[in-house]
Design a protein around this motif. Sequence first.
Motif, mmCIF file in Angstrom:
data_model
loop_
_atom_site.group_PDB
_atom_site.id
_atom_site.type_symbol
_atom_site.label_atom_id
_atom_site.label_comp_id
_atom_site.label_asym_id
_atom_site.label_seq_id
_atom_site.Cartn_x
_atom_site.Cartn_y
_atom_site.Cartn_z
ATOM 1 N N ILE A 42 -16.950 29.975 3.450
ATOM 2 C CA ILE A 42 -17.698 29.416 2.370
ATOM 3 C C ILE A 42 -16.670 29.069 0.938
ATOM 4 C CG2 ILE A 42 -19.487 30.055 0.581
ATOM 5 C CD1 ILE A 42 -20.686 31.932 2.956
ATOM 6 N N VAL A 43 -15.907 30.028 0.563
ATOM 7 C CA VAL A 43 -14.943 29.638 -0.532
ATOM 8 C C VAL A 43 -14.204 28.484 0.039
ATOM 9 C CG1 VAL A 43 -13.083 30.478 -1.850
ATOM 10 C CG2 VAL A 43 -14.731 32.151 -1.275
ATOM 11 N N GLY A 44 -13.729 28.357 0.997
ATOM 12 C CA GLY A 44 -13.009 27.079 1.326
ATOM 13 C C GLY A 44 -13.949 25.916 1.433
ATOM 14 N N GLY A 45 -15.033 26.039 1.604
ATOM 15 C CA GLY A 45 -16.027 24.794 1.584
ATOM 16 C C GLY A 45 -16.119 24.299 0.269
ATOM 17 N N VAL A 46 -16.619 25.337 -0.848
ATOM 18 C CA VAL A 46 -16.551 25.337 -2.155
ATOM 19 C C VAL A 46 -15.447 24.788 -2.827
ATOM 20 C CG1 VAL A 46 -17.166 26.368 -4.284
ATOM 21 C CG2 VAL A 46 -18.206 27.071 -2.300
ATOM 22 N N LEU A 47 -14.242 24.906 -2.378
ATOM 23 C CA LEU A 47 -13.029 24.143 -3.183
ATOM 24 C C LEU A 47 -12.886 22.970 -2.614
ATOM 25 C CD1 LEU A 47 -10.568 27.263 -2.754
ATOM 26 C CD2 LEU A 47 -11.654 26.184 -4.859
ATOM 27 N N LEU A 48 -13.355 22.533 -1.363
ATOM 28 C CA LEU A 48 -13.133 21.141 -0.994
ATOM 29 C C LEU A 48 -14.212 20.483 -1.710
ATOM 30 C CD1 LEU A 48 -12.826 21.620 3.020
ATOM 31 C CD2 LEU A 48 -11.094 20.954 1.087
ATOM 32 N N ALA A 49 -15.292 21.057 -1.867
ATOM 33 C CA ALA A 49 -16.509 20.085 -2.652
ATOM 34 C C ALA A 49 -16.027 19.988 -4.318
ATOM 35 C CB ALA A 49 -17.730 21.070 -2.496
ATOM 36 N N VAL A 50 -15.374 20.880 -4.685
ATOM 37 C CA VAL A 50 -14.589 20.705 -5.824
ATOM 38 C C VAL A 50 -13.650 19.539 -6.156
ATOM 39 C CG1 VAL A 50 -13.029 21.673 -7.699
ATOM 40 C CG2 VAL A 50 -14.798 23.196 -6.597
ATOM 41 N N SER A 51 -12.902 19.569 -4.685
ATOM 42 C CA SER A 51 -11.988 18.264 -4.816
ATOM 43 C C SER A 51 -12.924 16.867 -4.829
ATOM 44 C CB SER A 51 -11.247 18.458 -3.459
ATOM 45 O OG SER A 51 -10.310 19.643 -3.581
ATOM 46 N N ARG A 52 -13.841 17.088 -3.881
ATOM 47 C CA ARG A 52 -14.864 15.725 -3.936
ATOM 48 C C ARG A 52 -15.278 15.333 -5.163
ATOM 49 N NH1 ARG A 52 -16.999 11.768 -3.494
ATOM 50 N NH2 ARG A 52 -18.481 11.009 -1.752
ATOM 51 N N ALA A 53 -15.698 16.478 -5.917
ATOM 52 C CA ALA A 53 -16.461 16.231 -7.275
ATOM 53 C C ALA A 53 -15.510 15.516 -8.297
ATOM 54 C CB ALA A 53 -17.021 17.593 -7.799
ATOM 55 N N ILE A 54 -14.091 16.206 -8.319
ATOM 56 C CA ILE A 54 -13.047 15.635 -8.886
ATOM 57 C C ILE A 54 -12.767 14.217 -8.654
ATOM 58 C CG2 ILE A 54 -10.315 15.810 -9.598
ATOM 59 C CD1 ILE A 54 -11.125 18.777 -9.543
ATOM 60 N N GLY A 55 -12.758 13.748 -7.396
ATOM 61 C CA GLY A 55 -12.420 12.394 -7.410
ATOM 62 C C GLY A 55 -13.622 11.573 -7.258
ATOM 63 N N GLU A 56 -14.770 11.640 -7.485
ATOM 64 C CA GLU A 56 -15.875 10.876 -7.640
ATOM 65 C C GLU A 56 -15.645 9.805 -8.982
ATOM 66 O OE1 GLU A 56 -18.028 9.916 -5.666
ATOM 67 O OE2 GLU A 56 -19.041 8.592 -7.382
ATOM 68 N N THR A 57 -15.973 8.685 -8.656
ATOM 69 C CA THR A 57 -15.858 7.650 -9.763
ATOM 70 C C THR A 57 -17.141 6.790 -10.121
ATOM 71 O OG1 THR A 57 -13.523 7.247 -8.861
ATOM 72 C CG2 THR A 57 -14.737 5.616 -10.469
ATOM 73 N N LEU A 70 -4.591 18.508 -4.413
ATOM 74 C CA LEU A 70 -3.795 19.179 -3.159
ATOM 75 C C LEU A 70 -3.632 20.680 -3.531
ATOM 76 C CD1 LEU A 70 -1.534 18.827 -1.081
ATOM 77 C CD2 LEU A 70 0.011 18.624 -2.751
ATOM 78 N N VAL A 71 -3.530 21.144 -4.784
ATOM 79 C CA VAL A 71 -3.566 22.531 -4.883
ATOM 80 C C VAL A 71 -4.848 23.247 -4.475
ATOM 81 C CG1 VAL A 71 -3.368 24.263 -6.612
ATOM 82 C CG2 VAL A 71 -1.744 22.459 -6.804
ATOM 83 N N LEU A 72 -6.057 22.760 -4.861
ATOM 84 C CA LEU A 72 -7.132 23.150 -4.618
ATOM 85 C C LEU A 72 -7.218 23.084 -2.836
ATOM 86 C CD1 LEU A 72 -9.573 21.519 -7.047
ATOM 87 C CD2 LEU A 72 -8.903 23.743 -6.884
ATOM 88 N N ASN A 73 -6.942 22.083 -2.103
ATOM 89 C CA ASN A 73 -7.022 22.093 -0.779
ATOM 90 C C ASN A 73 -6.110 23.313 -0.002
ATOM 91 O OD1 ASN A 73 -8.841 19.739 0.489
ATOM 92 N ND2 ASN A 73 -7.655 18.835 -1.397
ATOM 93 N N ILE A 74 -4.739 23.408 -0.787
ATOM 94 C CA ILE A 74 -4.046 24.492 -0.266
ATOM 95 C C ILE A 74 -4.691 25.747 -0.451
ATOM 96 C CG2 ILE A 74 -1.888 25.410 -0.650
ATOM 97 C CD1 ILE A 74 -0.609 22.666 -1.042
ATOM 98 N N ILE A 75 -5.182 26.063 -1.595
ATOM 99 C CA ILE A 75 -5.760 27.414 -1.742
ATOM 100 C C ILE A 75 -6.991 27.588 -0.725
ATOM 101 C CG2 ILE A 75 -7.097 28.518 -3.464
ATOM 102 C CD1 ILE A 75 -5.497 27.224 -5.757
ATOM 103 N N ALA A 76 -7.763 26.632 -0.546
ATOM 104 C CA ALA A 76 -8.968 26.649 0.308
ATOM 105 C C ALA A 76 -8.421 26.929 1.594
ATOM 106 C CB ALA A 76 -9.690 25.309 0.562
#
Length: 461
Positions: free
Chosen positions: A370-385, A443-449
Motif C-alpha cells: 500500500i505504501v509503495g502504491g501511494v508513493l507511486l501515486a505521489v509521483s503521478r501527481a507531481i508529474g501531472e500538467t 526517482l527518489v520516491l520510486n526508489i523509496i517505494a
Amino acid sequence: MTYTLIILILLALSTIAYRAGSTRALAVAKTAGVARLHSRPAYYGFLVSLWCGVPAFLLLLTWMICEPVVVDDLIVAGLPEKIQSLPENRLNLVVNDIKNLVDSKMVSGEVNEEISKAADHYRKLKATSRELAAVLVLLIATSAIYLVWRLISPTLQARNQVEKIIKGALIACSTFAIFITIGIILSVLFESIRFFKIVPFYEFLFGLEWSPQMAIRADQVGSSGAFGAIPIFAGTLMISLIAMLVAVPLGLMSAIYLSEYANRKFRAVAKPLLEILAGIPTVVYGFFAALTVAPFIRGSLSGFGFDVSSESALAAGLVMGIMIIPFVSSLSDDVINAVPQAMRDGSYALGATRSETIKQVVIPAALPGIVGGVLLAVSRAIGETMIVVMSAGLAANLTANPFQAVTTVTVQIVTLLVGDQEFDSPKTLAAFALGLILFIVTLVLNIIALFVVRKYREQYE
C-alpha cells in the motif's frame, strides 16, 4: 522501392521461410523417424524464419540510419565551391531547400540552376540507395533461407538456437531501453549544467521569486529574470498534498471494501467501472476542474466570506485526487488480495471479527504494498500538467492559501518552452533545470517505494 515495401517483402519472405523450414523438418522426420528429430518441426520453421528476417532487418535498419548522413555529404560535395564555403547554418539551409524542392515543399530562397541540379542529384542518390538496399536485403534474406534450410537434419538443435536468438533479442531490447533512459538523463543534465553556469545553484533552489521573463534580443525590452524555484516547488507540493488527501482515503477504502466485503458479482462490475477513471484523458479532467469544480468551490465558499480565485490549487488538487483514486485503489486491492487466506483464517480461529482481522492482520500484512502504491501515486501527481494548467493557473505565488492560484514544476516547463525562445537563454535552460529536479524527486520516491515493498514483503513471506 520504398522502405515500407521492402519491409513487407521481408515479412512475406519470413513467412515463406517458416513454411519451408517446418515442411523440410517433416520430410526429414519421415525419413529418419520422428523420435530422432531433436526439436518439433515448428522450431525448424522458426529458425529458418529468424535467420531470414533478423539479419536482413538489422541491415535495413542500419541503412535507414546511415543513408541521410551519407546522401547529405554527397550532396554537399557536389555543390559548387562558393556554396560549400558558406557558414554551416547557411549551408544547412541550402541542403534543406534541396530536400524541400524534391518533396515539392516550399523553399526559403530562390531556386536557381545550381539548386535544381542538386535536387536532381539528390533524387537520383535516394533512388539508387533504395534500390541497393532492396537488393542487399533480399539477397541476405534468400541466402539465409537456402543455407539454413539445407542444414536441417535430425541433429540440428533448432529449439536451442531459437531460444538463444529470442534471449538475445530480449537482452537487446532491455539494453536499448536502459541506454535510452541514460540518454534522456544526460541530455537534461548537460542543459541543466549550462543553466547553473548562468544562475547559481543555491539561488535556483532557495530563491523566493520566480519571474523567468527576460529579453532575448538586444533591442527588446524585458526584465532581467528571477529564477527562485521555491514558489514552484511549494505549488507542486500543495496541489500534490490536496490530491493525495482525496485519493488515498477514498482509494484505500474502496480497495478494502472490494477485496474484503463485496461479493464476487459486485466486485466484477465495480472494479472495472472504478478503473475506467484511469482511462479518461487528463484534458477531460482539466475541463471538469475548470468548468465545474472551480466555479462550484468559488460560489460555495464566497458565501462564507472566503476570497477564492477563479483558478485555485484546491480545484486542481481535488480533481487530480479523483484522477488518482483508481491508481491507489487498484494497487491496494492487488496487494490486499495477495495476503494469504491462511492469515485471515488464523485470525478468525482466534475469535477476531472481520473488521478486527482487517485492522490487525490484513492491513499490516499489505502495508508495504500500500505504501509503495501511494508513493507511486505521489509521483503521478507531481508529474501531472494538464489539470493544473486549466484549473490552477500559471502564477508562481508563494502562498499556503489553497484558494489562490499557484503553479507547478511541469506547468512551468511547458510555459518556458512555448513561443519564441533561444536555447542559450536562461529562460529556456531553466526548463531543463526544473526537469532535472523533478526527475530526481520522482526517482527518489520510486526508489523509496521499491525499497519499502521489497524489505517488508520478505518479512511476511
